[in-house]
Design a protein around this motif. Structure first.
Motif, mmCIF file in Angstrom:
data_model
loop_
_atom_site.group_PDB
_atom_site.id
_atom_site.type_symbol
_atom_site.label_atom_id
_atom_site.label_comp_id
_atom_site.label_asym_id
_atom_site.label_seq_id
_atom_site.Cartn_x
_atom_site.Cartn_y
_atom_site.Cartn_z
ATOM 1 N N GLY A 181 0.829 -1.200 0.000
ATOM 2 C CA GLY A 181 0.000 0.000 0.000
ATOM 3 C C GLY A 181 0.861 1.246 0.000
ATOM 4 N N ALA A 182 0.435 2.251 0.773
ATOM 5 C CA ALA A 182 1.157 3.526 0.817
ATOM 6 C C ALA A 182 2.616 3.306 1.204
ATOM 7 N N GLN A 183 3.499 4.052 0.575
ATOM 8 C CA GLN A 183 4.924 3.764 0.735
ATOM 9 C C GLN A 183 5.790 4.984 1.002
ATOM 10 N N TRP A 184 5.481 6.116 0.370
ATOM 11 C CA TRP A 184 6.376 7.272 0.428
ATOM 12 C C TRP A 184 5.732 8.474 1.094
ATOM 13 N N GLY B 16 12.006 17.626 -3.561
ATOM 14 C CA GLY B 16 10.795 18.404 -3.736
ATOM 15 C C GLY B 16 9.586 17.597 -4.147
ATOM 16 N N GLY B 17 9.758 16.329 -4.478
ATOM 17 C CA GLY B 17 8.652 15.533 -4.980
ATOM 18 C C GLY B 17 7.842 14.886 -3.878
ATOM 19 N N ALA B 18 6.871 14.060 -4.307
ATOM 20 C CA ALA B 18 5.963 13.403 -3.371
ATOM 21 C C ALA B 18 6.478 12.049 -2.923
ATOM 22 N N GLN B 19 7.568 11.571 -3.527
ATOM 23 C CA GLN B 19 8.065 10.227 -3.230
ATOM 24 C C GLN B 19 9.563 10.262 -2.963
ATOM 25 N N THR B 20 9.938 11.035 -1.966
ATOM 26 C CA THR B 20 11.363 11.198 -1.683
ATOM 27 C C THR B 20 11.840 10.386 -0.482
ATOM 28 N N THR B 21 10.918 9.932 0.367
ATOM 29 C CA THR B 21 11.313 9.384 1.662
ATOM 30 C C THR B 21 10.496 8.143 1.994
ATOM 31 N N ALA C 90 -5.304 12.466 -1.011
ATOM 32 C CA ALA C 90 -4.949 11.152 -1.585
ATOM 33 C C ALA C 90 -3.603 10.637 -1.100
ATOM 34 N N TYR C 91 -2.952 11.347 -0.205
ATOM 35 C CA TYR C 91 -1.681 10.902 0.368
ATOM 36 C C TYR C 91 -1.838 10.706 1.874
#
Length: 457
Positions: free
Chosen positions: A61-64, A207-212, A435-436
């Motif tokens: 499921g959710a990851q970042w 700066g993105g939504a999937q950095t960490t 949605a995050y």
């Protein structure tokens, strides 16, 4: 987490996803007593981690989280969950509209002018999204016009080349989990507005939504959060009916459990919230809204290898392609572990189509796709696992809910507005990073504030 037959509380929370547990903990900290009713046998909702091999957690499921997900960073720190950066060293592999497999530098050299045109479209999207109030998108100056067309129809008017238009579709479906032909243009602009700008949505680097990512997998967040309120959570308690009046609520679950309270927070996606029976019935506009907010279609497929061999070739494990079931991939190796892990995304039509195939057939097609991009070593994983979210009884889709044409302007005002003592919370109702996971926390906090203000003012 035992299941008594009758519970009394100040606040009944439906759903032990991130929004529900945040709402429950917040009202508990305010001195009120919550009870969380979860239909599934576990907490976490759209967060789910499986450990296929010891030390290799796989987030189905959710990851970042991203650099501007301040609530999630604070929550992780509070819960003692460590984070680490998403691997992003090397080139991405492309295969779009008959180009054949091209490494990133070759792709940019060949299609540089077309990518500049795409960048202009993205900047224009940012300008238009800035006009959309995140808490009332229907009040945007051009709301009626934007809500009358799909995002895909607007894209088609921008004069992009086939390569650029295909790339834009893939990236947008990666955000919405449905084809752009199914989403209103106003909803796309709302999504961009709640998340900042397009660069924050689409980028995986700074700066993105999937950095960490989270050490131990994302499930560490709901697991530790649940431990703080364990005495207030009941699992395997699917809510069937909510009876509500100005004096309070009575929530009836399958199996006979009854929970009563002064307010209720329904912290599940709108479409699932609409499947609960309410007595008296909710307004027609609210019911019509929930009929028009389907969950997205998403599937993840993990291939685990003995090593991240693609890094030896200067690749970052990412592919972007319209050839094969997956449109994108990521290197999701675990720091300190020798295994190589590639995650393939199937979203929108690809999830719907490939999700219905036998697993062996789906795996074979995905393997062939990986071999095209990363070479023959990709054909021999040690482990494979996938999961399609629409098949999960208590989720029925992932990772968000989307509005088609005319939904925001005709029904959107009913999305998060309380109905008497009934309140709504899920990431789909958020006004910041909707949605995050960040949006899930925001929505839970907002619903809790509504309840606290009503009961303790």
């Amino acid at each position: 987490m035992t299941q008594p037959q009758r519970i009394e509380a100040d606040v009944v929370v439906v759903g032990a996803g991130l929004s529900g547990m945040i709402a429950a903990r917040t009202v508990l900290e305010a001195g009120l007593v919550p009870v969380v009713l979860e239909a599934d046998e576990r907490v976490g909702g759209r967060i789910l981690t499986e450990e296929a091999i010891a030390g290799v957690p796989l987030d189905l499921g959710a990851q970042w989280i991203g650099d501007t997900h301040h609530r999630m960073f604070a929550l992780a720190a509070e819960l003692g969950v460590e984070t680490y950066p998403q691997y992003d060293v090397g080139e991405t592999s492309y295969d779009l509209v008959g180009t054949g497999v091209l490494r990133e530098n070759d792709f940019h050299d060949r299609f540089g002018d077309e990518l500049v045109a795409l960048e202009h479209v993205l900047r224009h999207l940012d300008e238009l999204a800035a006009e959309v109030p995140p808490d009332a998108p229907w009040q945007a100056p051009h709301a009626a016009e934007w809500d009358a067309i799909t995002a895909g129809a607007w894209y088609d008017t921008q004069g992009l080349s086939v390569v650029a238009r295909t790339l834009l579709e893939i990236c947008t479906v990666g955000i919405l989990a449905v084809p752009t032909a199914e989403v209103s243009f106003l909803h796309l602009l709302f999504t961009i507005q709640t998340c900042g700008v397009t660069s924050e949505l689409f980028a995986e680097s700074e700066g993105g939504a999937q950095t960490t990512r989270f050490v131990g997998g994302t499930t560490e967040i709901p697991r530790r959060l649940a431990a703080l309120i364990a005495d207030h959570i009941v699992v395997e308690a699917p809510v069937q009916t909510i009876e509500h009046s100005p004096d309070g609520v009575v929530v009836r679950c399958r199996g006979g459990l009854v929970a009563s309270g002064r307010h209720v927070v329904v912290a599940i996606s709108p479409v699932l919230a609409g499947r609960i029976m309410y007595d008296p019935p909710l307004s027609g506009i609210r019911d019509q809204l929930t009929q028009r907010m389907p969950n997205g279609s998403a599937m993840k497929a993990f291939f685990v290898y003995d090593s991240p061999f693609w890094r030896e070739d200067g690749l970052n494990g990412q592919l972007i392609s319209d050839v094969g079931p997956a449109r994108m991939s990521n290197d999701t190796c675990i720091p300190g572990d020798d295994h190589g892990v590639i995650l393939l995304f199937l979203e929108g039509d690809e999830a719907r189509t490939a999700g219905r195939l036998p697993e062996a057939e789906r795996r074979e097609a995905l393997t062939a796709e990986l071999v095209r991009h990363f070479g023959s070593r990709a054909a021999h994983p040690e482990y494979y696992v996938d999961g399609e979210w629409s098949d999960r009884q208590w989720t029925r889709g992932c990772y968000n809910a989307n509005m088609g044409p005319h939904v925001w302007t005709k029904y959107g005002s009913a999305l998060s507005e309380p109905i008497g003592v009934v309140h709504w919370a899920s990431t789909d109702t958020a006004t910041y990073w909707s949605a995050y996971m960040e949006g899930a926390v925001e929505a839970g906090e907002r619903a809790a504030r509504e309840v606290i203000d009503a009961l303790l003012r």
